[in-house]
Each structure stands twice: as structure tokens, then as C-alpha cells.
Design a protein around this motif. Sequence first.
Motif, PDB file in Angstrom:
ATOM      1  N   LEU A  44      61.571  53.402  35.320  1.00 41.47           N
ATOM      2  CA  LEU A  44      62.780  52.594  35.392  1.00 41.47           C
ATOM      3  C   LEU A  44      63.777  53.001  34.320  1.00 41.47           C
ATOM      4  N   ALA A  45      63.291  53.472  33.181  1.00 35.88           N
ATOM      5  CA  ALA A  45      64.167  53.842  32.066  1.00 35.88           C
ATOM      6  C   ALA A  45      65.111  54.988  32.417  1.00 35.88           C
ATOM      7  N   ALA A  46      64.806  55.741  33.469  1.00 32.11           N
ATOM      8  CA  ALA A  46      65.698  56.823  33.899  1.00 32.11           C
ATOM      9  C   ALA A  46      67.010  56.275  34.459  1.00 32.11           C
ATOM     10  N   ASP A  47      67.008  55.021  34.868  1.00 32.20           N
ATOM     11  CA  ASP A  47      68.202  54.353  35.388  1.00 32.20           C
ATOM     12  C   ASP A  47      68.579  53.263  34.383  1.00 32.20           C
ATOM     13  N   VAL A  48      69.456  53.605  33.473  1.00 23.76           N
ATOM     14  CA  VAL A  48      69.782  52.687  32.384  1.00 23.76           C
ATOM     15  C   VAL A  48      70.351  51.355  32.878  1.00 23.76           C
ATOM     16  N   PRO A  49      71.350  51.346  33.779  1.00 24.90           N
ATOM     17  CA  PRO A  49      71.870  50.057  34.255  1.00 24.90           C
ATOM     18  C   PRO A  49      70.788  49.195  34.907  1.00 24.90           C
ATOM     19  N   ALA A  50      69.925  49.812  35.712  1.00 21.90           N
ATOM     20  CA  ALA A  50      68.849  49.047  36.351  1.00 21.90           C
ATOM     21  C   ALA A  50      67.879  48.503  35.314  1.00 21.90           C
ATOM     22  N   SER A  51      67.617  49.278  34.274  1.00 21.84           N
ATOM     23  CA  SER A  51      66.725  48.821  33.198  1.00 21.84           C
ATOM     24  C   SER A  51      67.321  47.635  32.465  1.00 21.84           C
ATOM     25  N   LEU A  52      68.597  47.743  32.124  1.00 24.64           N
ATOM     26  CA  LEU A  52      69.252  46.640  31.418  1.00 24.64           C
ATOM     27  C   LEU A  52      69.183  45.365  32.240  1.00 24.64           C
ATOM     28  N   SER A  53      69.388  45.485  33.542  1.00 22.75           N
ATOM     29  CA  SER A  53      69.346  44.319  34.420  1.00 22.75           C
ATOM     30  C   SER A  53      67.944  43.733  34.506  1.00 22.75           C
ATOM     31  N   ALA A  54      66.945  44.593  34.710  1.00 29.19           N
ATOM     32  CA  ALA A  54      65.571  44.113  34.851  1.00 29.19           C
ATOM     33  C   ALA A  54      65.051  43.488  33.564  1.00 29.19           C
ATOM     34  N   LEU A  55      65.471  44.046  32.438  1.00 31.58           N
ATOM     35  CA  LEU A  55      64.989  43.555  31.147  1.00 31.58           C
ATOM     36  C   LEU A  55      65.816  42.386  30.629  1.00 31.58           C
ATOM     37  N   GLY A  56      66.952  42.126  31.263  1.00 37.22           N
ATOM     38  CA  GLY A  56      67.796  41.014  30.835  1.00 37.22           C
ATOM     39  C   GLY A  56      68.458  41.250  29.496  1.00 37.22           C
ATOM     40  N   ILE A  57      68.853  42.496  29.221  1.00 35.60           N
ATOM     41  CA  ILE A  57      69.496  42.817  27.955  1.00 35.60           C
ATOM     42  C   ILE A  57      70.863  43.436  28.212  1.00 35.60           C
ATOM     43  N   SER A  58      71.660  43.575  27.145  1.00 37.54           N
ATOM     44  CA  SER A  58      73.035  44.052  27.295  1.00 37.54           C
ATOM     45  C   SER A  58      73.128  45.548  27.020  1.00 37.54           C
ATOM     46  N   THR A  62      70.813  49.486  24.603  1.00 36.49           N
ATOM     47  CA  THR A  62      70.324  50.656  25.329  1.00 36.49           C
ATOM     48  C   THR A  62      69.159  51.332  24.605  1.00 36.49           C
ATOM     49  N   ALA A  63      69.107  51.199  23.293  1.00 42.31           N
ATOM     50  CA  ALA A  63      68.003  51.790  22.529  1.00 42.31           C
ATOM     51  C   ALA A  63      66.652  51.258  22.991  1.00 42.31           C
ATOM     52  N   GLU A  64      66.641  50.041  23.505  1.00 34.48           N
ATOM     53  CA  GLU A  64      65.387  49.468  24.016  1.00 34.48           C
ATOM     54  C   GLU A  64      64.928  50.234  25.262  1.00 34.48           C
ATOM     55  N   VAL A  65      65.874  50.646  26.082  1.00 29.54           N
ATOM     56  CA  VAL A  65      65.545  51.444  27.262  1.00 29.54           C
ATOM     57  C   VAL A  65      65.007  52.807  26.830  1.00 29.54           C
ATOM     58  N   GLU A  66      65.599  53.366  25.797  1.00 25.42           N
ATOM     59  CA  GLU A  66      65.119  54.647  25.276  1.00 25.42           C
ATOM     60  C   GLU A  66      63.680  54.537  24.778  1.00 25.42           C
ATOM     61  N   ARG A  67      63.336  53.418  24.194  1.00 21.85           N
ATOM     62  CA  ARG A  67      61.946  53.197  23.773  1.00 21.85           C
ATOM     63  C   ARG A  67      61.007  53.227  24.983  1.00 21.85           C
ATOM     64  N   ASN A  68      61.432  52.593  26.050  1.00 25.33           N
ATOM     65  CA  ASN A  68      60.588  52.576  27.252  1.00 25.33           C
ATOM     66  C   ASN A  68      60.453  53.972  27.850  1.00 25.33           C
ATOM     67  N   SER A 133      60.428  38.797  32.726  1.00 27.18           N
ATOM     68  CA  SER A 133      61.061  39.912  33.430  1.00 27.18           C
ATOM     69  C   SER A 133      60.444  40.127  34.808  1.00 27.18           C
ATOM     70  N   ALA A 134      61.193  40.796  35.674  1.00 29.22           N
ATOM     71  CA  ALA A 134      60.692  41.175  37.000  1.00 29.22           C
ATOM     72  C   ALA A 134      60.987  42.649  37.208  1.00 29.22           C
ATOM     73  N   LEU A 135      59.952  43.467  37.324  1.00 28.43           N
ATOM     74  CA  LEU A 135      60.138  44.896  37.528  1.00 28.43           C
ATOM     75  C   LEU A 135      60.254  45.215  39.014  1.00 28.43           C
ATOM     76  N   PRO A 136      61.123  46.141  39.394  1.00 33.02           N
ATOM     77  CA  PRO A 136      61.230  46.545  40.804  1.00 33.02           C
ATOM     78  C   PRO A 136      59.868  46.966  41.351  1.00 33.02           C
ATOM     79  N   GLY A 137      59.518  46.425  42.487  1.00 32.87           N
ATOM     80  CA  GLY A 137      58.239  46.752  43.097  1.00 32.87           C
ATOM     81  C   GLY A 137      57.098  45.859  42.662  1.00 32.87           C
ATOM     82  N   PHE A 138      57.317  45.046  41.621  1.00 28.63           N
ATOM     83  CA  PHE A 138      56.266  44.159  41.121  1.00 28.63           C
ATOM     84  C   PHE A 138      56.643  42.691  41.224  1.00 28.63           C
ATOM     85  N   GLY A 139      57.924  42.399  41.091  1.00 32.16           N
ATOM     86  CA  GLY A 139      58.341  41.013  41.060  1.00 32.16           C
ATOM     87  C   GLY A 139      58.000  40.395  39.719  1.00 32.16           C
TER      88      GLY A 139
END
Length: 247
Positions: A44-58, A62-68, A133-139
Amino acid sequence: MLVLLPPSETKAAGGDGPPLELDALAHPELTPTRRKLAEALRSLAADVPASLSALGISARQTAEVERNAALFDSPTAPGLERYTGVLFDALDVCSLPAPERSRADARLAVASALFGLVRGADRIPAYRLSGGSALPGFGGLRAVWRPVLEPVLQGADEFVVDLRSGAYAELARVPGAVSVRVLSESADGTRKVVSHHNKSHKGRLARVLASAADEPADVDGVLRLARGAGMRVEQESERALCVVVPA
């Protein structure tokens, strides 16, 4: 005894351990679920906007997505040193002498949206995933974790003190656990539930329970240790305690 702690959204950076080895974590029966979630979170981290949405962050986080994205490559640290914030500041495991730290590693476990349960010495990387959180494919993660995590916790032959917060308590129920809440008391005797700062008092209680030479095996043991450490703790019911602090 097993003391269940809530995690923190914030994680310490860095570490001196090797990259994540899921097979090396405690409770190997959780490994398949851990692996599926970790791989999904990294992908999911390859898609930054989708990651931000799924993780509920702004976008500022973005550094949090980089960690993932670096989940399987970044250095690891012991679980009790990875999580930060008010509760873990009060717990302060790094200041414990070696024998007490060993007891803390054995007695404490952190609830985790990604790993299910992190024991004190489990080496994990920094990551971002919340219980709500809800991950795509997992809910929702409750549906993912309950079938596998509840049997682990319910099958443990240990006295359990549950300090988890709501979203993480929902990931797995522990029917026989002792719950703890924090109340503030004003001069006139009025009491109110403490919200944010309850974490500090729970962290202090966790430190007392984790480091004690005599491991409590029941509610009376918890009360004895907490009161001996100067905490005001009352028994509300057979399996419910409250820490009372000045308003």
C-alpha cells in the motif's frame, strides 16, 4: 502474569537490530496473519495518497508511509523501546535494572494492529497502522485479528491485567482479564474519568507490576503492589480496578 498495554501511534526511529524477522517473534501462531498484513501495508505504501487515506493521516505525515515502505528493510528495536508517548514515558523500561527489565520483558505485551501482540523483547521496526484502520482487501482489523488473537490470549495460562484502550481491546477479548480505569477526584469527592492523562497512570502501574520481585497472581496482589508504590487503587468489582488521582 501478563499485562496488556495499548500501543502508541508514535514510534521511536532507528534501532540496532536486524531487519524484521516475523518467524522470530513470540506467538508464532500469529505469523501468517502478521505476514499478510505486513506485506499488504508495504504494498500500500507504493500509493501514497491511498496510504494516507487508509491510515487516517495527513500529507504532512508522509514519513509514516515511508516507514511502512521500508517495513522489511529498516532496523528493529525491542518492542518496549519502539513505542513512545505518555504511557511509555511513565513505564520508562530503559531505566530499569537488568533483573527488573527481564521481568518487564516477560510480563508486558503491547497490543498491535500490525503484529497482534508484541512481547517486550520482540524486535520490530517503526511502522504506522492503527487499531481503527481498514486496509484495502482486509476491511476492519477487528475481523482480521479476533479469530486468531483471541485463542492465543484466552489460552494463556496467566493472570491478565488489561490496560488496553478501546480500539485495541476490540481486536481480541479476554474474558477473565482484570480491567483498569483512571478517575480524577476533586476536593468535594466528585470523580470523573481521566482521558489523555490516564496513560501516564497506567504506565506507572505497568512499571510497578512489571518490575516487582513478587509476581501478582490475582487482584489482591495487584492492589498490594500498587498501594505499596504509593498509588491509590480501588477495587470496583471482581475484575475491575480504578486508579484514583487528584483532579
